[in-house]
Design a protein around this motif. Sequence first.
Motif, mmCIF file in Angstrom:
data_model
loop_
_atom_site.group_PDB
_atom_site.id
_atom_site.type_symbol
_atom_site.label_atom_id
_atom_site.label_comp_id
_atom_site.label_asym_id
_atom_site.label_seq_id
_atom_site.Cartn_x
_atom_site.Cartn_y
_atom_site.Cartn_z
ATOM 1 N N HIS A 56 0.816 -1.223 0.000
ATOM 2 C CA HIS A 56 0.000 0.000 0.000
ATOM 3 C C HIS A 56 0.848 1.271 0.000
ATOM 4 C CE1 HIS A 56 1.044 -1.070 4.076
ATOM 5 N NE2 HIS A 56 0.600 0.048 4.577
ATOM 6 N N MET A 147 -1.742 -4.428 10.117
ATOM 7 C CA MET A 147 -3.055 -4.851 9.644
ATOM 8 C C MET A 147 -4.092 -4.742 10.759
ATOM 9 S SD MET A 147 -2.294 -8.315 7.425
ATOM 10 C CE MET A 147 -1.152 -9.085 8.570
ATOM 11 N N ARG A 189 -6.555 -9.530 6.737
ATOM 12 C CA ARG A 189 -7.768 -8.997 6.110
ATOM 13 C C ARG A 189 -7.701 -7.509 5.789
ATOM 14 N NH1 ARG A 189 -11.651 -6.820 9.514
ATOM 15 N NH2 ARG A 189 -10.989 -6.552 11.663
ATOM 16 N N SER A 190 -6.518 -6.936 5.846
ATOM 17 C CA SER A 190 -6.357 -5.550 5.396
ATOM 18 C C SER A 190 -4.908 -5.337 4.995
ATOM 19 C CB SER A 190 -6.745 -4.559 6.505
ATOM 20 O OG SER A 190 -5.695 -4.401 7.444
ATOM 21 N N CYS A 191 -4.630 -4.185 4.413
ATOM 22 C CA CYS A 191 -3.232 -3.848 4.140
ATOM 23 C C CYS A 191 -2.489 -3.679 5.458
ATOM 24 C CB CYS A 191 -3.144 -2.570 3.308
ATOM 25 S SG CYS A 191 -3.805 -1.095 4.125
ATOM 26 N N PRO A 223 -4.804 0.833 7.627
ATOM 27 C CA PRO A 223 -5.944 1.381 6.877
ATOM 28 C C PRO A 223 -6.531 2.654 7.481
ATOM 29 C CG PRO A 223 -6.305 -0.925 7.549
ATOM 30 C CD PRO A 223 -5.189 -0.392 8.350
#
Length: 572
Positions: A56, A147, A189-191, A223
């Motif tokens: 990201h 994350m 489940r996320s950057c 995030p």
Amino acid sequence: MGKKLRSHDWFLRSGKMGFMYRTWLRNQGIPDHEFDGRPVIGICNTWSELTPCNAHFREFAEYIKRGVYEAGGFPLEFPIMSMGEPLMKPTAMLFRNLASMDAEETIRANPLDGIVIIGGCDKTTPSALMGAASVDLPTIVVSGGAMLNGKFRGKDIGSGTDIWKFSEEVRAGRMSEDDFREAEGCMSRSCGHCMTMGTASSMAILVEALGMSLSGNAAIPAPDSRRKVLCHESGIRIVEMVKEDQKISDIITKESMINAIVVNAAVGGSTNIILHLLAIAGRVGIDLKLDDFDKYGSHIPLLVNMMPSGKFLMEEFYYAGGLPVVLNELKDHINLDLITATGKTHRENISGAECYNQEVIAPMDNPLINNAGIVVLKGNLAENGAVIKPSAVIDQRLLQHTGPAVVFENIEDLHNRIDDLDLEIDENSIIVLKNVGPKGFPGMPEVGNTPLPKKLLEKGITDMIRISDGRMSGTAYGSVILHVSPEAAVGGTFGIVKEGDMIEVDVKNRKLELLVSEEELKERKANWKLKEKVYTRGYVSIYQEHVNQAHLGADFDKLVGNSGKEVSRDGF
């Protein structure tokens, strides 16, 4: 125009030289006024789709550029080699020094006045900081952020830490392969980087503790929009740092490194921090020793209740107040009056810090563990030292233990035999894994937290002593002794341990002894032979030839010392 900057030697030149330096940059749409002598800021980006933790960073670079432009600077983004711990073989650590060389030479060779490092995954932050420290320009670090918490069947799960747990559960027959695969899809489940207190989170905390980032940098989730704000503000601040000529060497000092050691202990940080901090110290010219981690950190209480030493994750740490709260709790143990990249002291930065959840960040008068820092063990089995992280030990009785060695000569030997039902091993044995050190592997992989034998897992055994000359992930746990120096591959005593030898581990008294007579040791060493180099060409061959031992940070012998910002010759 103000004082002369490095970039002026490129962009304020007249004649042929200035023409060449400016004209090719103009093909990117750079207007003339950007070449008016304003500070040129290099954004050192470790972005790569092969480094999931850093995927990201392209967006973050744009927010940093906004800040640079706002402050009157001229941002130029550049890449360096990116090392993704989850994907790279044989280990990302093999390439840390290479990436540091990439950063150093790119910074020195180009018209840059200040540097913003964007780092996240384990080795990307230290490698870039090592390289930048060798050049010693004004520099600020922006961490990529962790994350969001993993979620599996109503429970939070942590990257790395729960992988090891689930893997052992599968091997013990207590978790199905289908459940294991389902958990895989629930963890990341996320950057962002690992949300446990692994090496990535520990490095983010380290740079803030050193004073190399804005206050609050360490804990904001990847995030969260507030991390983009921090990127913007870091872009503003680096221009100010250039104008103030605030260099890395003004911030990273022996005292700031002691601060970082103490903070790493209080947060339950990774043992890998030892290697990175020693390597950074070598680049800046600071006399930091392995023993300093024990001297300054081993008596520090554990304040942060995070995996693998606790139960929470980086999200909760941020919501509880983040590192400013920890620094405030440690005010009697660290120097809060050191200058930081903000231009202010830690004391000024953390003014008003408040803890919002004492279950996540405990107060000094009621810590989770009284003495939680990294302990350095020495003895005939590790003349230059080995390390253990007591807060990650499951069975505290193993901190003082004597048992017979079960020896694996290399990682392949371990994989081939660890689950052999005929392997003579029980919970009192000590697993010895050789030849996974800096030279021996080469690259010092994260294999020190070896799996327990399947037959012991089935008995319900959850911990036993494991000793290696390698590393372990900061997300790992257990009674694991690491970084044995000298390593097996260079003729240390560790290389001549035999099956059944008795080994004494006494963490309280800092002892790691092979209980074999001096006469027997001399005979074994006389018969020991150095193995031929496995690699004869390319970078890996250079690595084996020049890498220092673990107690020196596993940097290259040729890279120790500060080489400065000057470019010796003009190529045109």
